[in-house]
Motif scaffolding. Structure first.
Motif, PDB file in Angstrom:
ATOM      1  N   ARG A  60       0.847  -1.206   0.000  1.00 32.00           N
ATOM      2  CA  ARG A  60       0.000   0.000   0.000  1.00 32.00           C
ATOM      3  C   ARG A  60       0.871   1.240   0.000  1.00 32.00           C
ATOM      4  O   ARG A  60       0.913   2.009   0.869  1.00 32.00           O
ATOM      5  CB  ARG A  60      -0.899  -0.017   1.229  1.00 32.00           C
ATOM      6  CG  ARG A  60      -1.942  -1.114   1.120  1.00 32.00           C
ATOM      7  CD  ARG A  60      -2.854  -1.089   2.317  1.00 32.00           C
ATOM      8  NE  ARG A  60      -3.506  -2.367   2.441  1.00 32.00           N
ATOM      9  CZ  ARG A  60      -2.950  -3.407   3.033  1.00 32.00           C
ATOM     10  NH1 ARG A  60      -1.736  -3.338   3.531  1.00 32.00           N
ATOM     11  NH2 ARG A  60      -3.623  -4.542   3.097  1.00 32.00           N
ATOM     12  N   ASP A  77      -7.732  -4.447   6.854  1.00 34.26           N
ATOM     13  CA  ASP A  77      -6.909  -5.608   6.499  1.00 34.26           C
ATOM     14  C   ASP A  77      -6.108  -6.095   7.704  1.00 34.26           C
ATOM     15  O   ASP A  77      -5.982  -7.295   7.929  1.00 34.26           O
ATOM     16  CB  ASP A  77      -5.971  -5.262   5.328  1.00 34.26           C
ATOM     17  CG  ASP A  77      -6.636  -5.484   3.970  1.00 34.26           C
ATOM     18  OD1 ASP A  77      -7.336  -6.507   3.813  1.00 34.26           O
ATOM     19  OD2 ASP A  77      -6.455  -4.644   3.068  1.00 34.26           O
ATOM     20  N   ASN A  88      -6.601  -9.723   9.319  1.00 33.27           N
ATOM     21  CA  ASN A  88      -5.464 -10.647   9.340  1.00 33.27           C
ATOM     22  C   ASN A  88      -5.037 -11.031  10.752  1.00 33.27           C
ATOM     23  O   ASN A  88      -4.319 -12.011  10.932  1.00 33.27           O
ATOM     24  CB  ASN A  88      -4.262 -10.027   8.608  1.00 33.27           C
ATOM     25  CG  ASN A  88      -4.386 -10.162   7.097  1.00 33.27           C
ATOM     26  OD1 ASN A  88      -5.139 -10.999   6.604  1.00 33.27           O
ATOM     27  ND2 ASN A  88      -3.656  -9.339   6.354  1.00 33.27           N
ATOM     28  N   LEU A 134      -5.980 -14.616  11.841  1.00 37.58           N
ATOM     29  CA  LEU A 134      -5.987 -15.617  10.763  1.00 37.58           C
ATOM     30  C   LEU A 134      -5.783 -17.032  11.268  1.00 37.58           C
ATOM     31  O   LEU A 134      -6.406 -17.973  10.790  1.00 37.58           O
ATOM     32  CB  LEU A 134      -4.897 -15.290   9.737  1.00 37.58           C
ATOM     33  CG  LEU A 134      -5.321 -14.307   8.660  1.00 37.58           C
ATOM     34  CD1 LEU A 134      -4.159 -14.045   7.716  1.00 37.58           C
ATOM     35  CD2 LEU A 134      -6.531 -14.815   7.860  1.00 37.58           C
ATOM     36  N   PRO A 166     -10.214 -18.536   7.797  1.00 37.77           N
ATOM     37  CA  PRO A 166      -9.232 -19.237   6.966  1.00 37.77           C
ATOM     38  C   PRO A 166      -8.356 -20.227   7.742  1.00 37.77           C
ATOM     39  O   PRO A 166      -8.062 -21.319   7.236  1.00 37.77           O
ATOM     40  CB  PRO A 166      -8.391 -18.102   6.377  1.00 37.77           C
ATOM     41  CG  PRO A 166      -9.287 -16.905   6.393  1.00 37.77           C
ATOM     42  CD  PRO A 166     -10.096 -17.070   7.652  1.00 37.77           C
ATOM     43  N   VAL A 217       2.346 -10.361   8.160  1.00 39.80           N
ATOM     44  CA  VAL A 217       1.091 -10.555   7.413  1.00 39.80           C
ATOM     45  C   VAL A 217       0.118  -9.426   7.732  1.00 39.80           C
ATOM     46  O   VAL A 217      -0.517  -8.860   6.833  1.00 39.80           O
ATOM     47  CB  VAL A 217       0.475 -11.931   7.735  1.00 39.80           C
ATOM     48  CG1 VAL A 217      -0.923 -12.064   7.157  1.00 39.80           C
ATOM     49  CG2 VAL A 217       1.385 -13.057   7.212  1.00 39.80           C
ATOM     50  N   MET A 218       0.013  -9.086   9.015  1.00 40.03           N
ATOM     51  CA  MET A 218      -0.919  -8.024   9.414  1.00 40.03           C
ATOM     52  C   MET A 218      -0.585  -6.685   8.769  1.00 40.03           C
ATOM     53  O   MET A 218      -1.478  -5.936   8.390  1.00 40.03           O
ATOM     54  CB  MET A 218      -0.911  -7.835  10.946  1.00 40.03           C
ATOM     55  CG  MET A 218      -1.730  -8.847  11.712  1.00 40.03           C
ATOM     56  SD  MET A 218      -1.626  -8.540  13.515  1.00 40.03           S
ATOM     57  CE  MET A 218      -2.516  -6.966  13.662  1.00 40.03           C
ATOM     58  N   SER A 251       1.581  -6.107   6.069  1.00 38.26           N
ATOM     59  CA  SER A 251       1.983  -6.032   4.659  1.00 38.26           C
ATOM     60  C   SER A 251       1.065  -6.749   3.676  1.00 38.26           C
ATOM     61  O   SER A 251       1.221  -6.588   2.469  1.00 38.26           O
ATOM     62  CB  SER A 251       3.395  -6.601   4.484  1.00 38.26           C
ATOM     63  OG  SER A 251       4.314  -5.926   5.294  1.00 38.26           O
ATOM     64  N   LEU A 252       0.151  -7.546   4.149  1.00 39.11           N
ATOM     65  CA  LEU A 252      -0.701  -8.270   3.215  1.00 39.11           C
ATOM     66  C   LEU A 252      -2.152  -7.844   3.349  1.00 39.11           C
ATOM     67  O   LEU A 252      -2.607  -7.433   4.417  1.00 39.11           O
ATOM     68  CB  LEU A 252      -0.615  -9.788   3.459  1.00 39.11           C
ATOM     69  CG  LEU A 252       0.735 -10.486   3.283  1.00 39.11           C
ATOM     70  CD1 LEU A 252       0.551 -11.996   3.474  1.00 39.11           C
ATOM     71  CD2 LEU A 252       1.333 -10.214   1.906  1.00 39.11           C
ATOM     72  N   SER A 253      -2.881  -7.973   2.249  1.00 36.62           N
ATOM     73  CA  SER A 253      -4.329  -7.815   2.316  1.00 36.62           C
ATOM     74  C   SER A 253      -4.921  -9.079   2.939  1.00 36.62           C
ATOM     75  O   SER A 253      -4.273 -10.131   2.969  1.00 36.62           O
ATOM     76  CB  SER A 253      -4.899  -7.629   0.913  1.00 36.62           C
ATOM     77  OG  SER A 253      -4.729  -8.828   0.169  1.00 36.62           O
ATOM     78  N   TYR A 254      -6.150  -8.995   3.405  1.00 40.03           N
ATOM     79  CA  TYR A 254      -6.825 -10.185   3.930  1.00 40.03           C
ATOM     80  C   TYR A 254      -6.922 -11.241   2.842  1.00 40.03           C
ATOM     81  O   TYR A 254      -6.786 -12.443   3.118  1.00 40.03           O
ATOM     82  CB  TYR A 254      -8.214  -9.829   4.449  1.00 40.03           C
ATOM     83  CG  TYR A 254      -9.014 -11.043   4.871  1.00 40.03           C
ATOM     84  CD1 TYR A 254      -8.765 -11.674   6.077  1.00 40.03           C
ATOM     85  CD2 TYR A 254     -10.011 -11.572   4.042  1.00 40.03           C
ATOM     86  CE1 TYR A 254      -9.481 -12.798   6.466  1.00 40.03           C
ATOM     87  CE2 TYR A 254     -10.734 -12.686   4.424  1.00 40.03           C
ATOM     88  CZ  TYR A 254     -10.469 -13.301   5.632  1.00 40.03           C
ATOM     89  OH  TYR A 254     -11.181 -14.408   5.995  1.00 40.03           O
ATOM     90  N   THR A 255      -7.170 -10.835   1.626  1.00 41.41           N
ATOM     91  CA  THR A 255      -7.243 -11.791   0.517  1.00 41.41           C
ATOM     92  C   THR A 255      -5.978 -12.646   0.469  1.00 41.41           C
ATOM     93  O   THR A 255      -6.052 -13.878   0.353  1.00 41.41           O
ATOM     94  CB  THR A 255      -7.405 -11.032  -0.814  1.00 41.41           C
ATOM     95  OG1 THR A 255      -8.605 -10.264  -0.758  1.00 41.41           O
ATOM     96  CG2 THR A 255      -7.466 -11.997  -1.992  1.00 41.41           C
ATOM     97  N   GLU A 256      -4.826 -11.979   0.587  1.00 38.29           N
ATOM     98  CA  GLU A 256      -3.567 -12.724   0.571  1.00 38.29           C
ATOM     99  C   GLU A 256      -3.387 -13.556   1.839  1.00 38.29           C
ATOM    100  O   GLU A 256      -2.922 -14.699   1.794  1.00 38.29           O
ATOM    101  CB  GLU A 256      -2.394 -11.749   0.417  1.00 38.29           C
ATOM    102  CG  GLU A 256      -2.403 -11.019  -0.915  1.00 38.29           C
ATOM    103  CD  GLU A 256      -1.451  -9.825  -0.928  1.00 38.29           C
ATOM    104  OE1 GLU A 256      -0.554  -9.805  -1.787  1.00 38.29           O
ATOM    105  OE2 GLU A 256      -1.619  -8.912  -0.087  1.00 38.29           O
ATOM    106  N   GLY A 257      -3.752 -12.958   2.970  1.00 36.56           N
ATOM    107  CA  GLY A 257      -3.598 -13.662   4.241  1.00 36.56           C
ATOM    108  C   GLY A 257      -4.471 -14.907   4.315  1.00 36.56           C
ATOM    109  O   GLY A 257      -4.045 -15.958   4.802  1.00 36.56           O
ATOM    110  N   ALA A 258      -5.707 -14.785   3.831  1.00 40.08           N
ATOM    111  CA  ALA A 258      -6.617 -15.928   3.839  1.00 40.08           C
ATOM    112  C   ALA A 258      -6.099 -17.024   2.908  1.00 40.08           C
ATOM    113  O   ALA A 258      -6.102 -18.208   3.246  1.00 40.08           O
ATOM    114  CB  ALA A 258      -8.014 -15.482   3.411  1.00 40.08           C
TER     115      ALA A 258
END
Lengths: 263, 263, 263, 263
Positions: free
Chosen positions: A263, B54, B58, B61, B222, C26-27, C29-36
């Protein structure tokens, strides 16, 4: 897409018609065993049927910590200390590995087909079925129990009651022959287990596979409830698996995120 | 007694209106994070909100075996090896002891009431709330974690993102003050945990307690799924609790059944 | 009988290792989509995969009252006005009749087997598969929708994104051929539906049937939650089916209970 | 964090100790009613208790489409045609709006407190409780039923059996007085309903609120099962709510996505 039909019950102001009987009469004149049977089967149990029905319904009343259902329910109650979700969640563990007479029922269906199609005896059908399973490398359902190694007393008692009450017929005979053939062929000394015995008795009483699973669910419920209530009162919050090990990757860096995160 | 109304969606031949947007547009132009938010909140997230969303989604998760949800789901899958019931059953473990930001949210509501009614600062309201809980002998929610003893990095990260994005407001300040007051008063060095941090951030974003629980459920899903799939492939049938002990009565005879049993 | 193993996560004081990455990373740097995706698949999505993943996850966000999941959840919330049990109960309606890309996935597996074993093209394999289903009188999965009669825009969009991103391969081609063969043979103008499209795209991305069902469950969750929250706030207690009719027996007397009832 | 304790059962090779009795004895000598009671309560029912127990367990056997539990279970089975998830999902609808004798139980607890603390009669305590509820604008639990408008025959029968068997005590008296006071004060002619009657009887038998909810869950199970089996055999796939209306926004464009979508 809805427009439901039912023959289970009809409810009006001041009256419940349950399968053709007044719920008021059911409340005052029938045992719950009879009422439950009526609700599911649409008829009253015959006299001998009622006795074996009680034996079936009592056979799975509780199997303590040695049950996936109870274990699951306890962990749910530990996170969410409420009766209903924990009990319902415990029931969700009833499936192909436990509380599952349906698999033995299928074997009995196959044997019956063989007997009818080829005029075989129970013993002859048993040989063929056992052959079929062993050569396909499949586990035969209805035999063996992780705890009750040499015999499953619940199965033995069910067969004893069935014989005593004159209920035992081709179902019990066929399952006994399947067990004899299996033992002879494999040399394994696995007992007939409660799921197998339930299925055999169900066959002789004309119950369907679905109906005997339904009875097994009813049988399992009170123990589940007992354990959940106990967990609610004396349990610990946040119980979790304590004998787990991690077998995955060690922690690495996330692959380059285009200069400072996406982001 | 039915006649439902909804503002979530309207479905017709060839069209789904999701909260006032075309599902087709949502599919091609929004991330799932935005789509999920829209479905629940009825509006799109603001720019900064999307980032912390996000982070929130996350944060839970997976918490591995150290989670009642995962433990429950594993036992269900072991009895009933299917994805859906095990995952749904695992979610049932979300309740007052885990995945439960709502309790911290209530504390923040109480503090806000005090601030508004009596013109108190966050620090002053914190003193009164901590007082209230301690003198009633109640556990304060949002502090401490059985595994993350000294600090809960998920909470710390959420607060860091909130501050960095200019989202942190009275919610974060109030919860930090509650924690300070609690630590000063009790001398206990419990960290702010993820449930508490979620609630604080939710307050500052105008999310309701229910909405933040909803996000926590999405966050937890997930990992639950990952564990259940693993159990389906590499698990063992009929898992059960192995560290249980019986504390009840030894086996006695059933009391006299009126000459030979009730039947 | 327990001794669990997992490669999903490892949790220690101050650290969560999620599939080989720090949950903290993960929290932030990643989107939830990626984390999931990471939680379920054990790896990060590739760049193009991420885009179609969002489209897949958004495709079932809500289907309003025209969904068994939402309908079930609403009735549960009406009896038991709580978020968690109603949402979990709604998920239990995911099965062979809805949210079920797995059936189309099986068809694609069968077609792939034919292609590999006999060196067939997608078109040739399609003919044989359609033949097989039609001659067995079986319904072909992945075609037709009760609401979206002529085309299912969600399926169309998924295929469009897959083609645009260079993801479409033998899965999409095979499913398109199956649809062509089916339409030619039967003359029916059923569209490819979202379950079929999900399965086709999943095939091309190397996702398993189980994994695509898992994504479908995540997709369905926010809408379920939106409806349950709505029912909790604006719903009515004790909702029930209002278009049902009774087709069973009228009320009769209970058969003679041996002079005055069995007790 | 686990280390479970139980007094429900102990299971060993060839033996199940259920609450201090051999499960074998329970299977051959007890009715399911007695076995279920033993599992939950840890003792056998007394003679009169057994009769009213059957009446309680039969009272909710089925309430057809006029039940949120049955309605929910039907929709689940329509999406996911399997016995176990649909039945478990139906149970999840048991909550504060249905199958909930616990609320009436609480009222009886409050009345008992008043009687003990201030030496009041049942009639006097009733006046105070009704006062308390009416002045707080709260609905009194245990009165009224959407279908059984003038009287709830199930409640009447339960009280009749309780009186006939000499079980009726302060619980039944207190609830009757509450009803009398409520009717006198409000002029409303709502009957005592089955939840209220269950609670009153439970009080007189020394059952806890939790235990009577547990019995209500057992009572509700067979009807749920009957309906689910019916839906599995004669139902329709993908049933959904058909009397819903959309009250939300019409479709708008998504707000500008930075020149052609965020990716």
């Amino acid at each position: 897409m809805s427009a439901f039909e039912t023959s289970v019950s009809e409810v009006g102001d001041g009256v419940v018609n349950l399968r053709g009987y007044s719920l008021g009469d059911v409340m005052t004149s029938l045992s719950y065993t009879e009422g439950a049977f009526l609700s599911i089967f649409g008829r009253l149990p015959a006299t001998g049927e009622r006795v074996i029905l009680d034996a079936v319904l009592n056979s799975l009343l509780d199997h303590g910590f040695v049950a996936s259902t109870v274990s699951a329910a306890r962990f749910i109650a530990s996170g969410n200390p409420q009766l209903v979700p924990a009990v319902a969640g415990g029931l969700l563990a009833c499936g192909s590995n436990t509380v599952s007479p349906q698999h033995s029922f299928e074997v009995l269906d196959q044997a019956e087909e063989l007997r009818v199609a080829h005029g075989l005896t129970c013993a002859e059908a048993a040989e063929q079925i056992v052959d079929r399973y062993l050569s396909a490398g499949r586990r035969m359902p209805g035999f063996g129990h992780p705890t009750h190694k040499k015999s499953d007393f619940r199965a033995d008692l069910l067969f004893a009651v069935a014989r005593e009450r004159g209920i035992a017929g081709p179902g019990v005979e066929q399952f006994t022959e399947l067990h004899r053939a299996f033992t002879a062929r494999t040399g394994k000394r696995l007992p007939i287990n409660i799921d197998g015995a339930m299925a055999a008795v169900a066959k002789d009483l004309g119950w369907s596979a679905e109906q005997v699973v339904a009875l097994a669910m009813i049988s399992v419920l009170p123990g589940l409830i007992g354990h959940v209530i106990e967990e609610l009162h004396n349990g610990k919050p946040l119980r979790h698996i304590t004998d787990g090990t991690y077998t995955g990757e060690p922690i690495r860096s996330l692959p380059g995120r285009n200069g400072g995160g996406k982001r």
